[in-house]
Design a protein around this motif. Sequence first.
Motif, PDB file in Angstrom:
ATOM      1  N   LEU A   1      16.490   9.253   6.783  1.00 49.94           N
ATOM      2  CA  LEU A   1      15.128   8.814   6.499  1.00 49.94           C
ATOM      3  C   LEU A   1      14.489   8.219   7.752  1.00 49.94           C
ATOM      4  N   HIS A   2      13.296   8.698   8.095  1.00 49.78           N
ATOM      5  CA  HIS A   2      12.523   8.168   9.216  1.00 49.78           C
ATOM      6  C   HIS A   2      11.232   7.560   8.683  1.00 49.78           C
ATOM      7  N   VAL A   3      10.927   6.349   9.103  1.00 46.93           N
ATOM      8  CA  VAL A   3       9.638   5.717   8.817  1.00 46.93           C
ATOM      9  C   VAL A   3       8.978   5.446  10.159  1.00 46.93           C
ATOM     10  N   GLN A   4       7.822   6.068  10.381  1.00 51.50           N
ATOM     11  CA  GLN A   4       7.181   6.010  11.701  1.00 51.50           C
ATOM     12  C   GLN A   4       5.977   5.068  11.691  1.00 51.50           C
TER      13      GLN A   4
ATOM     14  N   CYS B   1      -1.194   4.055   5.935  1.00 47.54           N
ATOM     15  CA  CYS B   1      -1.815   2.754   5.682  1.00 47.54           C
ATOM     16  C   CYS B   1      -1.734   1.928   6.950  1.00 47.54           C
ATOM     17  N   SER B   2      -2.498   0.835   6.987  1.00 50.93           N
ATOM     18  CA  SER B   2      -2.471  -0.080   8.132  1.00 50.93           C
ATOM     19  C   SER B   2      -2.238  -1.490   7.598  1.00 50.93           C
ATOM     20  N   PRO B   3      -0.980  -1.945   7.595  1.00 52.61           N
ATOM     21  CA  PRO B   3      -0.677  -3.269   7.028  1.00 52.61           C
ATOM     22  C   PRO B   3      -1.380  -4.409   7.752  1.00 52.61           C
ATOM     23  N   VAL B   4      -1.567  -4.281   9.078  1.00 49.43           N
ATOM     24  CA  VAL B   4      -2.326  -5.257   9.871  1.00 49.43           C
ATOM     25  C   VAL B   4      -3.102  -4.480  10.929  1.00 49.43           C
ATOM     26  N   ASP B   5      -4.088  -5.133  11.516  1.00 46.96           N
ATOM     27  CA  ASP B   5      -4.857  -4.489  12.581  1.00 46.96           C
ATOM     28  C   ASP B   5      -3.949  -4.058  13.728  1.00 46.96           C
ATOM     29  N   GLU B   6      -4.213  -2.896  14.267  1.00 47.04           N
ATOM     30  CA  GLU B   6      -3.498  -2.335  15.416  1.00 47.04           C
ATOM     31  C   GLU B   6      -2.107  -1.811  15.070  1.00 47.04           C
TER      32      GLU B   6
ATOM     33  N   ASP C   1       0.811  -1.219   0.000  1.00 41.47           N
ATOM     34  CA  ASP C   1       0.000   0.000   0.000  1.00 41.47           C
ATOM     35  C   ASP C   1       0.845   1.270   0.000  1.00 41.47           C
ATOM     36  N   VAL C   2       2.165   1.124   0.066  1.00 42.85           N
ATOM     37  CA  VAL C   2       3.052   2.286   0.104  1.00 42.85           C
ATOM     38  C   VAL C   2       4.011   2.237  -1.083  1.00 42.85           C
ATOM     39  N   THR C   3       4.011   3.291  -1.886  1.00 43.78           N
ATOM     40  CA  THR C   3       4.982   3.449  -2.963  1.00 43.78           C
ATOM     41  C   THR C   3       5.888   4.619  -2.590  1.00 43.78           C
ATOM     42  N   LEU C   4       7.118   4.317  -2.243  1.00 39.64           N
ATOM     43  CA  LEU C   4       8.010   5.333  -1.688  1.00 39.64           C
ATOM     44  C   LEU C   4       8.264   6.479  -2.660  1.00 39.64           C
ATOM     45  N   SER C   5       8.250   6.202  -3.958  1.00 43.91           N
ATOM     46  CA  SER C   5       8.523   7.267  -4.926  1.00 43.91           C
ATOM     47  C   SER C   5       7.372   8.270  -5.005  1.00 43.91           C
ATOM     48  N   ASP C   6       6.180   7.838  -4.586  1.00 45.33           N
ATOM     49  CA  ASP C   6       5.018   8.730  -4.660  1.00 45.33           C
ATOM     50  C   ASP C   6       4.621   9.303  -3.301  1.00 45.33           C
ATOM     51  N   ILE C   7       5.273   8.868  -2.248  1.00 44.82           N
ATOM     52  CA  ILE C   7       4.851   9.278  -0.916  1.00 44.82           C
ATOM     53  C   ILE C   7       5.132  10.752  -0.677  1.00 44.82           C
ATOM     54  N   GLN C   8       4.229  11.416   0.002  1.00 45.90           N
ATOM     55  CA  GLN C   8       4.450  12.814   0.391  1.00 45.90           C
ATOM     56  C   GLN C   8       5.252  12.819   1.687  1.00 45.90           C
ATOM     57  N   LEU C   9       6.497  13.278   1.587  1.00 46.97           N
ATOM     58  CA  LEU C   9       7.397  13.234   2.728  1.00 46.97           C
ATOM     59  C   LEU C   9       6.974  14.245   3.787  1.00 46.97           C
TER      60      LEU C   9
ATOM     61  N   GLU D   1      13.929   3.349  -5.681  1.00 41.34           N
ATOM     62  CA  GLU D   1      14.636   2.086  -5.902  1.00 41.34           C
ATOM     63  C   GLU D   1      14.299   1.034  -4.838  1.00 41.34           C
ATOM     64  N   TYR D   2      13.466   1.404  -3.873  1.00 44.49           N
ATOM     65  CA  TYR D   2      13.208   0.520  -2.739  1.00 44.49           C
ATOM     66  C   TYR D   2      11.716   0.270  -2.528  1.00 44.49           C
ATOM     67  N   ASP D   3      11.429  -0.877  -1.958  1.00 50.33           N
ATOM     68  CA  ASP D   3      10.101  -1.181  -1.434  1.00 50.33           C
ATOM     69  C   ASP D   3      10.175  -1.146   0.098  1.00 50.33           C
ATOM     70  N   LEU D   4       9.036  -0.869   0.706  1.00 50.77           N
ATOM     71  CA  LEU D   4       8.966  -0.852   2.167  1.00 50.77           C
ATOM     72  C   LEU D   4       8.567  -2.245   2.650  1.00 50.77           C
ATOM     73  N   TYR D   5       9.342  -2.776   3.606  1.00 49.48           N
ATOM     74  CA  TYR D   5       9.127  -4.132   4.116  1.00 49.48           C
ATOM     75  C   TYR D   5       8.829  -4.065   5.610  1.00 49.48           C
TER      76      TYR D   5
END
Length: 344
Positions: free
Chosen positions: A254-257, A236-241, A188-196, A315-319
């Motif tokens: 780079l920070h991913v919260q 996005c919410s990859p899983v509940d909670e 559900d996340v495309t890093l190249s399109d994300i609004q930083l 060049e990356y996917d979020l895992y």
Amino acid sequence: MRGSELLNKMDLISPQYIHAADIQPRTKRTGLKKWCAIAACLCLVFILTVPVMAASMPAFYNMLYTVSPATAQFFKPVQLSCEDNGIRMEVSAAYIHDNIAEIYISVQDLEGTKFDETIDLFDSYQINTPFDCSAHCILSGYDPDTHTAEFLITIEQWDEQDITGDKLTFSLRKILSNKKTYKGIINDVTLSDIQLNSTTQKVYPRGVGGSEFIEEYEDNPGQDLLTVLKPSDSICSPVDEVTLTAIGYVDGYLHVQVCYKDILKTDNHGTIALTYKKTGETVSADGSVAFFDDAGENSYEDYIFTEIPAETLDEYDLYGEFITSSGPIEGNWSVTFPLENADN
């Protein structure tokens, strides 16, 4: 009064009073005997009631343990098993050698519906000993036929003193189970399109990860606050909670919260990484900063990557890897047993 007058007055004194005055009084010891008897009774009452109170009143036992652990354990009666809320806890085996005690504790689901192989004691257990020690607990096995989990408790007495002749109390208040695990690319996340996100805030961290960041934080004792991203609307919410709440740069990193809901009850947790699209290589975060929300319930965690420039994000996917649960099973389980080899 002159001497002649005193002699004349003495003639008026009755002989029976003079005789009574001549008799030596006998000292009465009944009071002392009485108080000795009372003290003996009180001691007897104390000896007889303290074990009962220690066994049936956790608050009294905890108070006594705070004052004198050795005394508290002396009065704690041996109880190798207990049941509560449809779950039975029992001492399976104990092996004492030198200054180390290895104890197996079995936890059985008597109803067969309470927990599964994902059972976790949720760090809610307590070990009371009459000596200073360190301890840890691990799940050693699970039998699906009997719905029984086996935990190995390892206790090490400080100063390398041998463990002999003492009792130990192991108590448990919460059990986590029926946990779900998610591993994979977060589509559900495309890093190249994300609004930083460029909005930051200062927080008191509840935890810092990554050797470089830990060392920097510990080397600055006056540095109580750390800079992280300010949570925004849900990405996005990859899983509940579990919810991604911000992606951006802080001081060039780079920070991913991620927000984990109600961790004090669920122990929801996880990690974030990047995968290089061309090779599938995984790039782990170099560090992290975790902090609570204002209510002290939900936990946010900024995963920090130090060598990912913004122009290379496409060049990356979020895992992500996440573990969640629906909440704890609560009860009051406690066993007390002598520290001697029950089974080798």
